[in-house]
Design a protein around this motif. Structure first.
Motif, PDB file in Angstrom:
ATOM      1  N   MET A  59     -16.411 -31.653 -25.600  1.00  0.00           N
ATOM      2  CA  MET A  59     -17.472 -31.778 -24.288  1.00  0.00           C
ATOM      3  C   MET A  59     -16.449 -33.007 -24.219  1.00  0.00           C
ATOM      4  O   MET A  59     -16.559 -33.539 -23.357  1.00  0.00           O
ATOM      5  CB  MET A  59     -18.306 -32.316 -25.885  1.00  0.00           C
ATOM      6  N   LEU A  60     -16.080 -33.938 -25.035  1.00  0.00           N
ATOM      7  CA  LEU A  60     -15.812 -35.098 -24.916  1.00  0.00           C
ATOM      8  C   LEU A  60     -14.356 -34.676 -23.754  1.00  0.00           C
ATOM      9  O   LEU A  60     -14.004 -35.408 -22.399  1.00  0.00           O
ATOM     10  CB  LEU A  60     -14.408 -35.543 -26.130  1.00  0.00           C
ATOM     11  N   ASP A  61     -13.602 -33.492 -23.463  1.00  0.00           N
ATOM     12  CA  ASP A  61     -12.574 -33.400 -23.837  1.00  0.00           C
ATOM     13  C   ASP A  61     -13.601 -32.789 -21.631  1.00  0.00           C
ATOM     14  O   ASP A  61     -12.457 -33.546 -20.726  1.00  0.00           O
ATOM     15  CB  ASP A  61     -12.005 -32.086 -23.484  1.00  0.00           C
ATOM     16  N   THR A  62     -14.038 -31.670 -21.846  1.00  0.00           N
ATOM     17  CA  THR A  62     -14.846 -32.161 -20.674  1.00  0.00           C
ATOM     18  C   THR A  62     -15.636 -33.398 -19.748  1.00  0.00           C
ATOM     19  O   THR A  62     -15.100 -33.261 -18.419  1.00  0.00           O
ATOM     20  CB  THR A  62     -15.795 -31.344 -20.900  1.00  0.00           C
ATOM     21  N   ALA A  63     -15.866 -34.217 -20.997  1.00  0.00           N
ATOM     22  CA  ALA A  63     -16.290 -35.480 -19.881  1.00  0.00           C
ATOM     23  C   ALA A  63     -15.031 -36.673 -19.533  1.00  0.00           C
ATOM     24  O   ALA A  63     -15.094 -36.750 -18.039  1.00  0.00           O
ATOM     25  CB  ALA A  63     -16.952 -36.152 -21.042  1.00  0.00           C
ATOM     26  N   GLY A  64     -13.674 -36.290 -20.309  1.00  0.00           N
ATOM     27  CA  GLY A  64     -13.141 -36.922 -19.060  1.00  0.00           C
ATOM     28  C   GLY A  64     -12.063 -36.350 -18.184  1.00  0.00           C
ATOM     29  O   GLY A  64     -11.694 -37.185 -17.401  1.00  0.00           O
ATOM     30  N   LEU A  65     -12.172 -34.621 -18.210  1.00  0.00           N
ATOM     31  CA  LEU A  65     -11.935 -34.443 -16.672  1.00  0.00           C
ATOM     32  C   LEU A  65     -12.792 -34.356 -15.498  1.00  0.00           C
ATOM     33  O   LEU A  65     -13.077 -34.957 -14.035  1.00  0.00           O
ATOM     34  CB  LEU A  65     -11.844 -33.140 -16.915  1.00  0.00           C
ATOM     35  N   LEU A  66     -14.298 -34.310 -16.066  1.00  0.00           N
ATOM     36  CA  LEU A  66     -15.649 -35.154 -14.856  1.00  0.00           C
ATOM     37  C   LEU A  66     -15.832 -36.676 -14.916  1.00  0.00           C
ATOM     38  O   LEU A  66     -15.616 -36.826 -13.592  1.00  0.00           O
ATOM     39  CB  LEU A  66     -17.006 -34.812 -16.071  1.00  0.00           C
ATOM     40  N   LEU A  67     -14.807 -37.190 -16.157  1.00  0.00           N
ATOM     41  CA  LEU A  67     -15.089 -38.793 -15.197  1.00  0.00           C
ATOM     42  C   LEU A  67     -13.823 -39.050 -13.872  1.00  0.00           C
ATOM     43  O   LEU A  67     -14.100 -39.666 -13.321  1.00  0.00           O
ATOM     44  CB  LEU A  67     -14.510 -39.098 -16.701  1.00  0.00           C
ATOM     45  N   ILE A  68     -12.432 -38.446 -14.273  1.00  0.00           N
ATOM     46  CA  ILE A  68     -11.132 -38.355 -13.342  1.00  0.00           C
ATOM     47  C   ILE A  68     -11.733 -38.081 -11.855  1.00  0.00           C
ATOM     48  O   ILE A  68     -11.675 -38.491 -11.150  1.00  0.00           O
ATOM     49  CB  ILE A  68     -10.718 -37.742 -14.059  1.00  0.00           C
ATOM     50  N   ALA A  69     -12.602 -36.751 -11.780  1.00  0.00           N
ATOM     51  CA  ALA A  69     -13.327 -36.215 -10.911  1.00  0.00           C
ATOM     52  C   ALA A  69     -14.402 -36.746 -10.638  1.00  0.00           C
ATOM     53  O   ALA A  69     -14.644 -37.226  -8.669  1.00  0.00           O
ATOM     54  CB  ALA A  69     -13.015 -34.702 -11.043  1.00  0.00           C
ATOM     55  N   GLY A  70     -14.812 -37.237 -11.126  1.00  0.00           N
ATOM     56  CA  GLY A  70     -16.094 -38.599 -10.609  1.00  0.00           C
ATOM     57  C   GLY A  70     -15.594 -39.311 -10.155  1.00  0.00           C
ATOM     58  O   GLY A  70     -15.755 -39.652  -8.782  1.00  0.00           O
ATOM     59  N   LEU A  71     -14.913 -40.290 -10.161  1.00  0.00           N
ATOM     60  CA  LEU A  71     -14.139 -41.507  -9.731  1.00  0.00           C
ATOM     61  C   LEU A  71     -13.147 -40.629  -8.494  1.00  0.00           C
ATOM     62  O   LEU A  71     -13.989 -41.485  -7.695  1.00  0.00           O
ATOM     63  CB  LEU A  71     -13.178 -41.657 -10.927  1.00  0.00           C
ATOM     64  N   GLY A  72     -12.869 -39.362  -8.767  1.00  0.00           N
ATOM     65  CA  GLY A  72     -12.175 -39.329  -6.836  1.00  0.00           C
ATOM     66  C   GLY A  72     -13.456 -38.987  -6.348  1.00  0.00           C
ATOM     67  O   GLY A  72     -13.209 -39.205  -5.075  1.00  0.00           O
ATOM     68  N   VAL A  73     -14.082 -38.619  -6.514  1.00  0.00           N
ATOM     69  CA  VAL A  73     -15.849 -38.063  -5.530  1.00  0.00           C
ATOM     70  C   VAL A  73     -16.006 -39.510  -4.818  1.00  0.00           C
ATOM     71  O   VAL A  73     -16.732 -39.812  -3.660  1.00  0.00           O
ATOM     72  CB  VAL A  73     -17.345 -37.277  -6.722  1.00  0.00           C
ATOM     73  N   SER A  74     -16.698 -40.952  -6.175  1.00  0.00           N
ATOM     74  CA  SER A  74     -17.141 -41.502  -5.289  1.00  0.00           C
ATOM     75  C   SER A  74     -16.022 -42.514  -4.501  1.00  0.00           C
ATOM     76  O   SER A  74     -16.850 -43.906  -4.148  1.00  0.00           O
ATOM     77  CB  SER A  74     -17.445 -42.619  -7.103  1.00  0.00           C
ATOM     78  N   ALA A  75     -14.411 -42.758  -4.445  1.00  0.00           N
ATOM     79  CA  ALA A  75     -13.368 -43.354  -3.861  1.00  0.00           C
ATOM     80  C   ALA A  75     -14.246 -43.188  -2.942  1.00  0.00           C
ATOM     81  O   ALA A  75     -13.641 -43.636  -1.449  1.00  0.00           O
ATOM     82  CB  ALA A  75     -12.341 -42.659  -4.680  1.00  0.00           C
ATOM     83  N   ALA A  76     -13.884 -42.226  -2.371  1.00  0.00           N
ATOM     84  CA  ALA A  76     -14.086 -41.070  -0.849  1.00  0.00           C
ATOM     85  C   ALA A  76     -15.903 -41.658  -0.629  1.00  0.00           C
ATOM     86  O   ALA A  76     -16.191 -42.718   0.259  1.00  0.00           O
ATOM     87  CB  ALA A  76     -14.022 -39.977  -0.954  1.00  0.00           C
ATOM     88  N   PHE A  77     -17.107 -41.775  -1.410  1.00  0.00           N
ATOM     89  CA  PHE A  77     -18.092 -41.715  -1.144  1.00  0.00           C
ATOM     90  C   PHE A  77     -18.659 -43.385  -0.542  1.00  0.00           C
ATOM     91  O   PHE A  77     -19.108 -43.827   0.113  1.00  0.00           O
ATOM     92  CB  PHE A  77     -19.178 -41.370  -2.641  1.00  0.00           C
ATOM     93  N   ARG A  78     -17.801 -44.537  -1.774  1.00  0.00           N
ATOM     94  CA  ARG A  78     -18.184 -45.882  -1.903  1.00  0.00           C
ATOM     95  C   ARG A  78     -17.273 -45.898  -0.039  1.00  0.00           C
ATOM     96  O   ARG A  78     -17.814 -47.514   0.415  1.00  0.00           O
ATOM     97  CB  ARG A  78     -17.629 -46.735  -2.051  1.00  0.00           C
ATOM     98  N   ALA A  79     -16.283 -45.174   0.630  1.00  0.00           N
ATOM     99  CA  ALA A  79     -16.277 -46.145   1.691  1.00  0.00           C
ATOM    100  C   ALA A  79     -17.319 -45.253   2.947  1.00  0.00           C
ATOM    101  O   ALA A  79     -16.335 -45.467   4.202  1.00  0.00           O
ATOM    102  CB  ALA A  79     -14.606 -45.860   1.798  1.00  0.00           C
ATOM    103  N   GLY A  80     -17.433 -44.799   2.986  1.00  0.00           N
ATOM    104  CA  GLY A  80     -18.567 -43.314   3.606  1.00  0.00           C
ATOM    105  C   GLY A  80     -18.164 -42.494   4.003  1.00  0.00           C
ATOM    106  O   GLY A  80     -18.925 -41.736   5.039  1.00  0.00           O
ATOM    107  N   VAL A  81     -17.031 -42.171   2.974  1.00  0.00           N
ATOM    108  CA  VAL A  81     -17.057 -40.301   3.480  1.00  0.00           C
ATOM    109  C   VAL A  81     -17.085 -39.459   2.634  1.00  0.00           C
ATOM    110  O   VAL A  81     -17.500 -40.519   1.239  1.00  0.00           O
ATOM    111  CB  VAL A  81     -15.082 -40.763   4.263  1.00  0.00           C
ATOM    112  N   PHE A  82     -16.856 -38.399   2.669  1.00  0.00           N
ATOM    113  CA  PHE A  82     -17.050 -37.393   1.856  1.00  0.00           C
ATOM    114  C   PHE A  82     -16.050 -35.991   1.890  1.00  0.00           C
ATOM    115  O   PHE A  82     -15.613 -35.644   2.564  1.00  0.00           O
ATOM    116  CB  PHE A  82     -18.276 -36.600   2.148  1.00  0.00           C
ATOM    117  N   ASN A  83     -15.227 -36.654   0.544  1.00  0.00           N
ATOM    118  CA  ASN A  83     -14.469 -35.181  -0.206  1.00  0.00           C
ATOM    119  C   ASN A  83     -15.761 -34.044  -0.866  1.00  0.00           C
ATOM    120  O   ASN A  83     -15.824 -34.505  -1.804  1.00  0.00           O
ATOM    121  CB  ASN A  83     -13.760 -35.754  -1.235  1.00  0.00           C
ATOM    122  N   LEU A  84     -15.830 -33.316  -0.263  1.00  0.00           N
ATOM    123  CA  LEU A  84     -16.429 -31.429  -0.810  1.00  0.00           C
ATOM    124  C   LEU A  84     -16.067 -31.055  -1.140  1.00  0.00           C
ATOM    125  O   LEU A  84     -16.195 -29.395  -1.155  1.00  0.00           O
ATOM    126  CB  LEU A  84     -17.585 -31.717   0.423  1.00  0.00           C
TER     127      LEU A  84
END
Lengths: 365, 560
Positions: A64-89
């Motif tokens: 579970m923690l391993d999945t959380a770690g991977l989700l965390l990095i990818a989630g940060l990736g999603v928000s990196a684009a989103f915070r700039a008003g662009v979307f990485n789908l």
């Protein structure tokens, strides 16, 4: 330096806004419990497995923690684009191909020292991800194409290609699975809770979140990125190079998805397996949305999401329950979160529509 | 009480609750049969709303309508049309794919047996009515092929088919060329000879003088005057429209006693200020921008489609003088604002900054050249509503408030608190901008744009929503900026503001600089004449004749 927290930077409106995420998660939980109770021949056992399963042994807990770690990095990736008003789908496909890239790098240099191999594999994955995300950003900058579509389509084309490579030219003929040969021992990241998949990459993930937070709220570039994301016209008016904040955040987003893929190979699976990261990218979008794209809030968001997913896996393994619980949870969360994003806009649109009696006069200009 | 008037409005009041605007304030008006009654007033004076009440689009909040001395009230435009009151809109709606005759008869279709459209008689009717009124329109032409002026004539034709007693025309000549205007006026004269009443909304006093029998002037929703045309003149009408008795505005301009005098040099200049806060205002003379500062537009044109929204603009804003630009909205002020701030690039011509042609047209490049800009659109352009007040304040000084890319929070707090005190911005610095009132939002924008040394400052409608004290502060700073040698441009549709502040006044009319007034010429009357297109002085200086604004072709000339 400054004893009281500087008022200018404080993310002051977090508590009020995060109530929506609680609502989404709560609804997802309710739906899950309802399904378990109604759909399982032994509801109590199913509920117990769902809630306690992830904590019942080291294997489940570590995974579970391993999945959380991977989700965390990818989630940060999603928000990196989103915070700039662009979307990485295209995150899902980016993770998948970058995982394969890192596996290929490891397989190409089986005799290299650990540090060299790990660095080479992760940087190759990050660069591949940056290229994919950055291209979508570049296309938007050059031709005003919708980065949402281009990033998604590039990914959609890559997923079957990667699957083909894993099941065809790069397949390990000795294995019954559709998988590449396992990477050399020295490249595998340190396991933390054997026999689970949890590994040292969790530390990297936990380190990245505060780095992202610091970047967003404490640096000029982060300030410019947030301003661009919140009001592009205002950013342009203020002399911010908004073009750069189209390409750069998309590249960073792709790069973080690439790192996720590398960790999935170096840390979790030690090989590229057919379809092994599929869904991770989409779940990361849900995690980023639950965490309101705030780097620090994405940490609990990733944990909660990983818990729900682990719980539903446990419930399926330990009971006769056959629903795809994880998918259902994901669907409910997406539904609730997007409704929260979309509904106010609809209300606003209706509000404007109600002023039909007001004619378009010159005064309206 | 019986009256000879065909149509009477008594105490018509229209109040829009959603934006708390009283568009019409107890308006009394009488329209006689067989007259062209001109309705004039500035934007937002309430002309269009009043006519929407007459034609059934808007229900008035109070007041009575009398038609032939009988009380009427309209529930819909169709209701008004049934009573013989027909309006032709400023931008007539139409069905693009339809033919002319189909649009003309939309809603009053001719049907034959079994409810089928009777195309033959419809064509015949449309052609006949067109011929009766001296219009040559091909009834089979497709609407979307027509020029804007032709669409207007089709809308007029549609109104005439409905046999109006009262015909309301909202800016009917806007897209028309001179011959088209003449054609329309011939038609109107024939109509009033038949006893039809025509209400003509227009901004063009020239046309009022030419065609109207009586004129009613509206200002701020109320009637200022209704007079027969032979008892007045254009200057008088312009004065009524613009409000010659607007003394409040003039008093506003004077600095109230007891208000501390402020100088631009006292505005904190980002980081440096924090280390040496006691810098005397006088000592700032060394950093004063040079007098050779200038912002110059050379033959600048901007097109929207084929329309020159800025038409060969030649304008120089020199250092040490405030250049005021005024005009009625939609005559090019907003495009001038965009060009001066680098937001849009001119399609033709060039911009020179201190004598050097600008190479790249972008706000970023203009900012680097030292341009400050207070935009008309504060919500969308001037502020980031979801960012904090402090984040809005540091926009221009973000590079001064960092070391190695990392923001210096302590300095940011000092800097923003200083700006907040200066303009008395109420609200907390870490609050989102959205929480502030409109006036406070503008204070944030002003204090940001005027902080530090500025070479060029473009103000566009800066005083909307500002309270007296902040307005005075802004005007004082505007003057200090001028005296220090900065280039100051004030774009404002408010004549009083421009008169009170500007040393030179450029008046825009239909995308051109209609007149440039200096010294004793700067009077309300002169400005009014130019802004209403009553007079035009060639200030382009060039030999090339400016392209006709809105030259869209004659009716029946086969479209574009």
């Amino acid at each position: 330096m400054n004893p009281k927290p500087a008022p200018s930077r404080a993310p002051a409106r977090l508590p009020a806004r995060s109530s929506g995420a609680v609502l989404a998660l709560g609804t997802a939980l309710l739906v899950t419990v309802a399904l378990l109770v109604l759909g399982s021949p032994s509801p109590l056992r199913a509920l117990r497995a769902f809630f306690w399963g992830p904590f019942s042994n080291r294997y489940y807990f570590g995974n579970m923690l391993d999945t959380a770690g991977l989700l965390l990095i990818a989630g940060l990736g999603v928000s990196a684009a989103f915070r700039a008003g662009v979307f990485n789908l295209g995150g899902d496909g980016q993770i998948y191909i970058c995982a394969l890239v890192s596996a290929i790098v490891c397989l190409a240099i089986p005799g290299a020292p650990a540090i060299i191999g790990i660095l080479a594999a992760t940087s190759a994955a990050i660069l591949t991800g940056m290229l994919l995300g950055g291209l979508a950003g570049l296309f938007k900058y050059l031709w005003d194409t919708d980065e949402l579509i281009t990033s998604f389509l590039m990914s959609a084309a890559l997923v079957p290609t990667v699957s083909y490579l894993i099941s065809g030219p790069l397949r390990n003929p000795q294995s019954n699975l559709l998988t590449t040969v396992r990477i050399a021992e020295q490249f595998r990241l340190l396991r933390l809770l054997p026999p689970s998949n949890l590994n040292a990459s969790l530390f990297a993930a936990l380190l990245l979140a505060p780095i992202a937070f610091f970047f967003l709220y404490y640096t000029v570039r982060g300030y410019e990125l947030r301003i661009t994301g919140l009001n592009r016209e205002f950013a342009r008016y203020g002399g911010i190079a908004v073009g750069a904040y189209t390409i750069f955040p998309m590249a960073v987003s792709g790069g973080l998805h690439g790192l996720t893929g590398a960790f999935a190979v170096l840390g979790t699976h030690h090989a590229a397996i057919g379809g092994f990261t599929i869904g991770l990218g989409w779940n990361a979008i849900a995690v980023a949305l639950i965490g309101r794209n705030h780097p620090l809030l994405i940490i609990p968001a990733a944990l909660v999401f990983a818990y729900l997913e682990a719980g539903s896996k446990a419930a399926m393994l330990h009971t006769e329950f056959s629903f795809e619980l994880g998918t259902i949870i994901q669907a409910v969360i997406f539904f609730m979160i997007t409704a929260r994003v979309v509904l106010p806009q609809i209300r606003r649109a209706n509000g404007e529509g109600s002023t039909v009696q007001t004619p378009r006069t010159e005064a309206g200009r | 009480m019986a009256s000879s008037a065909l149509l009477q409005l008594q105490g018509i009041t229209t109040y829009f609750a959603e934006n708390q605007v009283t568009a019409n304030d107890a308006v009394d008006l009488e329209i006689a049969a067989g007259e062209v009654h001109a309705l004039v007033g500035e934007n937002g004076a309430g002309k269009s709303t009043l006519m929407h009440v007459l034609s059934g689009y808007v229900m008035p909040s109070a007041g009575t309508l009398l038609l032939h001395n009988k009380r009427v009230s309209f529930r819909s435009p169709a209701d008004a049309i049934d009573h013989g009151i027909v309006m032709v809109h400023q931008h007539p709606p139409y069905v693009p794919g339809f033919r002319v005759w189909e649009n003309v008869l939309l809603g009053v279709e001719r049907t034959g047996r079994a409810g089928l459209l009777d195309r033959e008689s419809a064509l015949e009717l449309v052609s006949r009515v067109a011929a009766e009124h001296g219009l040559s329109v091909d009834p089979n032409a497709r609407m979307h092929r027509l020029a804007a002026s032709q669409i207007h004539f089709v809308a007029l034709l549609a109104a005439l088919v409905r046999k109006p007693q009262v015909l309301i025309l909202d800016e009917p000549t806007a897209p028309c060329t001179e011959p088209e205007v003449a054609l329309m006026f011939r038609m109107l004269r024939r109509l009033i000879a038949q006893g039809i009443a025509v209400i003509l909304i227009t901004h063009k006093l020239k046309e009022v003088m030419e065609i109207a029998n009586r004129v009613t002037v509206l200002r701020s929703g109320a009637v200022v005057a209704t007079v027969p045309l032979h008892k007045t003149n254009a200057q008088q009408i312009a004065a009524w429209m613009l409000g010659e008795d607007c003394q409040i505005g003039d008093q506003d301009r004077r600095l109230p006693a007891g208000l501390p005098e402020v100088r631009a040099a006292q505005i904190p200049t980002a980081a440096k200020e924090s280390s040496a806060p006691a810098a005397a205002p006088e000592s700032s003379a060394s950093t004063v921008p040079s007098r050779t500062n200038a912002l110059e537009l050379r033959n600048v044109s901007v097109f929207v489609g084929d329309l020159a929204v800025l038409d060969h603009i030649n304008l120089t804003a020199a250092a040490g003088a405030i250049l005021g630009v005024t005009g009625i909205r939609e005559n090019g002020l907003e495009f001038l604002e965009d060009v001066l701030s680098g937001t849009i690039a001119p399609d033709r011509g060039s911009i020179l900054l201190s004598g050097v042609p600008v190479k790249r047209y972008s706000p970023r490049h203009f900012r680097h050249s030292g341009i400050s800009y207070i935009p008309t659109d504060r919500i969308l352009r001037g502020a980031s509503m979801d960012s904090t007040v402090a984040e809005n304040l540091i926009l221009l000084h973000r590079k001064d408030l960092q070391t190695g890319g990392i923001l210096r929070r302590k300095d940011i707090v000092q800097f923003t608190e200083a700006l907040q005190r200066r303009y008395g911005i109420s609200g907390l610095l870490h609050q989102p901008m959205r929480r502030l009132s409109g006036g406070n939002i503008q204070k944030v924008i002003l204090s940001r744009e005027l902080s530090g040394q500025r070479r060029v400052v473009v103000f566009s409608e800066p005083s909307w929503g500002l309270d007296l004290r902040s307005r005075e502060l802004m005007y004082t700073e505007m003057r200090v900026l001028r005296d220090q040698g900065a280039v100051v441009v004030l774009i404002s549709a408010d004549i009083d503001e421009v008169l009170g502040m500007a040393d030179r006044i450029a008046v825009m009319y239909r995308g051109r600089i209609a007149g440039l007034l200096e010294g004793s010429e700067r009077t309300r009357e002169r400005i009014g004449e130019f802004m209403l297109g009553f007079e035009e002085r060639d200030v382009t200086g060039g030999k090339d004749t400016p392209a006709q604004y809105g030259a869209l072709g004659l009716p029946g000339s086969g479209g574009r």
